[in-house]
Design an enzyme around this catalytic site. Structure first.
Site, short mmCIF file in Angstrom:
data_model
loop_
_atom_site.label_atom_id
_atom_site.label_comp_id
_atom_site.label_asym_id
_atom_site.label_seq_id
_atom_site.Cartn_x
_atom_site.Cartn_y
_atom_site.Cartn_z
N HIS A 1 0.86 -1.18 0.00
CA HIS A 1 0.00 0.00 0.00
C HIS A 1 0.90 1.24 0.00
CE1 HIS A 1 -4.07 -1.74 1.53
NE2 HIS A 1 -3.49 -2.53 0.64
N GLU B 1 0.80 3.99 1.65
CA GLU B 1 1.17 4.49 2.97
C GLU B 1 2.31 3.65 3.58
OE1 GLU B 1 -3.21 5.33 2.26
OE2 GLU B 1 -1.90 3.59 2.02
N CYS C 1 -6.17 2.41 5.07
CA CYS C 1 -6.99 1.25 5.42
C CYS C 1 -6.66 0.80 6.84
CB CYS C 1 -6.76 0.11 4.42
SG CYS C 1 -5.16 -0.70 4.61
N CYS D 1 -2.92 -0.25 7.15
CA CYS D 1 -2.03 0.91 7.19
C CYS D 1 -2.20 1.70 8.48
CB CYS D 1 -2.28 1.80 5.98
SG CYS D 1 -1.85 1.02 4.42
#
Length: 150
Positions: free
Chosen positions: A58, A60, A88, A91
């Site tokens: 991801h 992040e 999410c 994260c």
């Protein structure tokens, strides 16, 4: 938030949007993220779950990985995370573990979001080992961030 802060947040979010466009061009979800410390970018992340065939890529997390490598430790308590999409739940856990005190977000993501879902990890105060929840600044360049998904 004063005008100077808003201008800075927009400037950094534009960088995230450019990173998200790279992700989109290669077939990944259009998410870009950066980590800023003392006004300097120390980490950049581009969504890459499909490219790398690994769900942990991801934007992040990639930005955070880059930042911790840059500074040589995992204490990001003096940093700001910028991201085009609400982090999410996965994260959000990483954000909380590494003590990031401020998260600047373009758009919310609903049922998988770290603060807008049924599992708002970014807001949790029950896990004693975590510091206070981060300050969340939502809606920065919201229209531009939303347009990435069209």
């Amino acid at each position: 938030m004063d005008a100077t802060d808003l201008k800075q947040h927009k400037s950094f979010m534009r960088i995230c949007i450019n990173l998200a466009k790279i992700a989109k061009q290669r077939g990944d979800s259009p998410v870009g993220s950066i980590v800023v410390r003392q006004g300097q970018i120390i980490g950049e992340g581009i969504e890459g779950g499909k490219t790398h065939k690994d769900i942990t890529y991801h934007a992040e997390i990639e930005g955070i990985r880059h930042a911790t490598k840059t500074i040589g430790n995992q204490d990001l308590s003096d940093c700001i995370l910028y991201t085009t999409h609400e982090p999410c739940i996965m994260c959000s856990y990483v954000i909380r573990q590494l003590k990031i005190p401020t998260v600047v977000i373009g758009i919310t993501t609903g049922e998988i979001g770290g603060f807008s879902s049924q599992l708002p990890l970014l807001l949790d105060t029950t896990i004693k080992r975590w510091a206070a929840p981060p300050t969340l600044i939502n809606g920065i360049l919201e229209e531009e961030c939303a347009a990435l998904s069209t």
